[in-house]
Design a protein around this motif. Structure first.
Motif, mmCIF file in Angstrom:
data_model
loop_
_atom_site.group_PDB
_atom_site.id
_atom_site.type_symbol
_atom_site.label_atom_id
_atom_site.label_comp_id
_atom_site.label_asym_id
_atom_site.label_seq_id
_atom_site.Cartn_x
_atom_site.Cartn_y
_atom_site.Cartn_z
ATOM 1 N N MET A 218 2.597 6.175 9.164
ATOM 2 C CA MET A 218 3.109 5.973 7.818
ATOM 3 C C MET A 218 2.272 6.667 6.745
ATOM 4 O O MET A 218 2.751 6.872 5.635
ATOM 5 C CB MET A 218 3.204 4.478 7.494
ATOM 6 N N VAL A 219 1.016 6.992 7.058
ATOM 7 C CA VAL A 219 0.161 7.710 6.116
ATOM 8 C C VAL A 219 -0.556 8.822 6.858
ATOM 9 O O VAL A 219 -0.698 8.800 8.078
ATOM 10 C CB VAL A 219 -0.887 6.789 5.420
ATOM 11 N N GLN A 220 -1.004 9.778 6.082
ATOM 12 C CA GLN A 220 -1.844 10.848 6.622
ATOM 13 C C GLN A 220 -3.002 11.057 5.665
ATOM 14 O O GLN A 220 -2.865 10.821 4.468
ATOM 15 C CB GLN A 220 -1.052 12.130 6.829
ATOM 16 N N ASP B 19 2.256 6.489 -6.851
ATOM 17 C CA ASP B 19 1.125 7.076 -7.569
ATOM 18 C C ASP B 19 0.527 8.311 -6.901
ATOM 19 O O ASP B 19 -0.359 8.939 -7.470
ATOM 20 C CB ASP B 19 0.027 6.022 -7.749
ATOM 21 N N GLY B 20 0.943 8.635 -5.704
ATOM 22 C CA GLY B 20 0.404 9.798 -5.012
ATOM 23 C C GLY B 20 -0.850 9.458 -4.204
ATOM 24 O O GLY B 20 -1.181 8.295 -4.000
ATOM 25 N N ALA B 21 -1.548 10.492 -3.768
ATOM 26 C CA ALA B 21 -2.698 10.344 -2.879
ATOM 27 C C ALA B 21 -3.774 9.457 -3.491
ATOM 28 O O ALA B 21 -4.067 9.553 -4.688
ATOM 29 C CB ALA B 21 -3.275 11.712 -2.546
ATOM 30 N N MET B 22 -4.349 8.591 -2.652
ATOM 31 C CA MET B 22 -5.407 7.684 -3.093
ATOM 32 C C MET B 22 -6.419 7.496 -1.964
ATOM 33 O O MET B 22 -6.087 7.639 -0.786
ATOM 34 C CB MET B 22 -4.825 6.319 -3.489
ATOM 35 N N ARG C 98 -8.358 11.260 1.087
ATOM 36 C CA ARG C 98 -7.233 10.816 0.259
ATOM 37 C C ARG C 98 -6.029 10.663 1.180
ATOM 38 O O ARG C 98 -5.744 11.544 1.989
ATOM 39 C CB ARG C 98 -6.956 11.825 -0.847
ATOM 40 N N TYR C 99 -5.336 9.552 1.027
ATOM 41 C CA TYR C 99 -4.200 9.253 1.891
ATOM 42 C C TYR C 99 -2.894 9.433 1.141
ATOM 43 O O TYR C 99 -2.797 9.130 -0.048
ATOM 44 C CB TYR C 99 -4.308 7.821 2.439
ATOM 45 N N THR C 100 -1.901 9.956 1.844
ATOM 46 C CA THR C 100 -0.571 10.128 1.284
ATOM 47 C C THR C 100 0.442 9.489 2.236
ATOM 48 O O THR C 100 0.192 9.360 3.432
ATOM 49 C CB THR C 100 -0.201 11.614 1.089
ATOM 50 N N ALA C 101 1.575 9.104 1.680
ATOM 51 C CA ALA C 101 2.656 8.538 2.484
ATOM 52 C C ALA C 101 3.380 9.659 3.215
ATOM 53 O O ALA C 101 3.612 10.731 2.660
ATOM 54 C CB ALA C 101 3.624 7.784 1.582
ATOM 55 N N VAL D 109 0.843 -1.205 0.000
ATOM 56 C CA VAL D 109 0.000 0.000 0.000
ATOM 57 C C VAL D 109 0.875 1.250 0.000
ATOM 58 O O VAL D 109 0.632 2.187 -0.764
ATOM 59 C CB VAL D 109 -0.963 -0.006 1.209
ATOM 60 N N LEU D 110 1.910 1.247 0.829
ATOM 61 C CA LEU D 110 2.814 2.396 0.852
ATOM 62 C C LEU D 110 3.496 2.571 -0.502
ATOM 63 O O LEU D 110 3.691 3.702 -0.960
ATOM 64 C CB LEU D 110 3.866 2.230 1.952
#
Length: 143
Positions: free
Chosen positions: A76-78, A45-48, A90-93, A38-39
Motif C-alpha cells: 500500500m506504500v512505497q 498530503d503527499g509523501a511523508m 519518505r513514503y507515498t501511497a 495513514v493512507l
C-alpha cells in the motif's frame, strides 16, 4: 454547567457518533482504521516521513513505524530516500492504496448525502451547509 459547556459536550458527542456512523458505512476491509488513516494522509498530503505521520496521527514514532511497515508489506506504500536528507525515507501511497482510499471516501460520501437528503428538510439542509465554514474553523484551530 453553562449553556456553552453543554453545547460543546453535545457537539463533541455528536461528532463522535457521526464519525462512527461514517466508519460503519465503509468498512476498511483487510486494513485497520489506523492504516486507512495513514493512507488518507499520504493520498491527501503527499509523501511523508514516519515522524511526520506520527505527528499527524498523534502517536509515537515507533508505533507509526510498525503501521508503515505493515503497509509496505501489504503493497500500500512505497518508500524513497528524502531528496534533502538521504537518511530519511519518505513514503507515498501506491496506486492500490489511492484506489482503496477513493472507494472508501466515495462510500462515506454517499452515505452522508443519503442521510442529509432523507433526514433533513430543504431548510435544514441549508442550515447545515451554512454551518460548515464554522465547523471548518473549529477543526482547523490548533490547540
Amino acid at each position: 454547567m453553562s449553556e456553552l459547556n453543554e453545547s460543546a459536550a453535545t457537539l463533541r458527542m455528536l461528532v463522535g457518533k457521526l464519525s462512527r456512523r461514517l466508519r460503519e458505512s465503509a468498512p476498511p476491509g483487510d486494513l485497520t482504521w489506523s492504516q486507512v488513516s495513514v493512507l488518507g494522509y499520504l493520498v491527501r498530503d503527499g509523501a511523508m516521513t514516519v515522524t511526520e505521520l506520527a505527528a499527524a496521527e498523534g502517536v509515537r514514532t515507533q508505533s507509526m513505524g510498525a503501521t508503515v511497515a505493515s503497509l509496505l508489506t501489504a503493497g500500500m506504500v512505497q518508500g524513497e530516500a528524502d531528496p534533502s536528507d538521504g537518511r530519511k525515507t519518505r513514503y507515498t501511497a501506491t496506486a492500490a492504496a489511492r484506489a482503496l482510499i477513493s472507494a472508501n471516501r466515495a462510500l462515506r460520501d454517499d452515505w452522508l448525502v443519503r442521510a442529509i437528503d432523507t433526514r433533513l428538510s430543504a431548510d435544514e439542509q441549508q442550515q447545515l451547509l451554512s454551518a460548515i465554514p464554522l465547523l471548518q474553523r473549529l477543526a482547523d484551530h490548533a490547540s
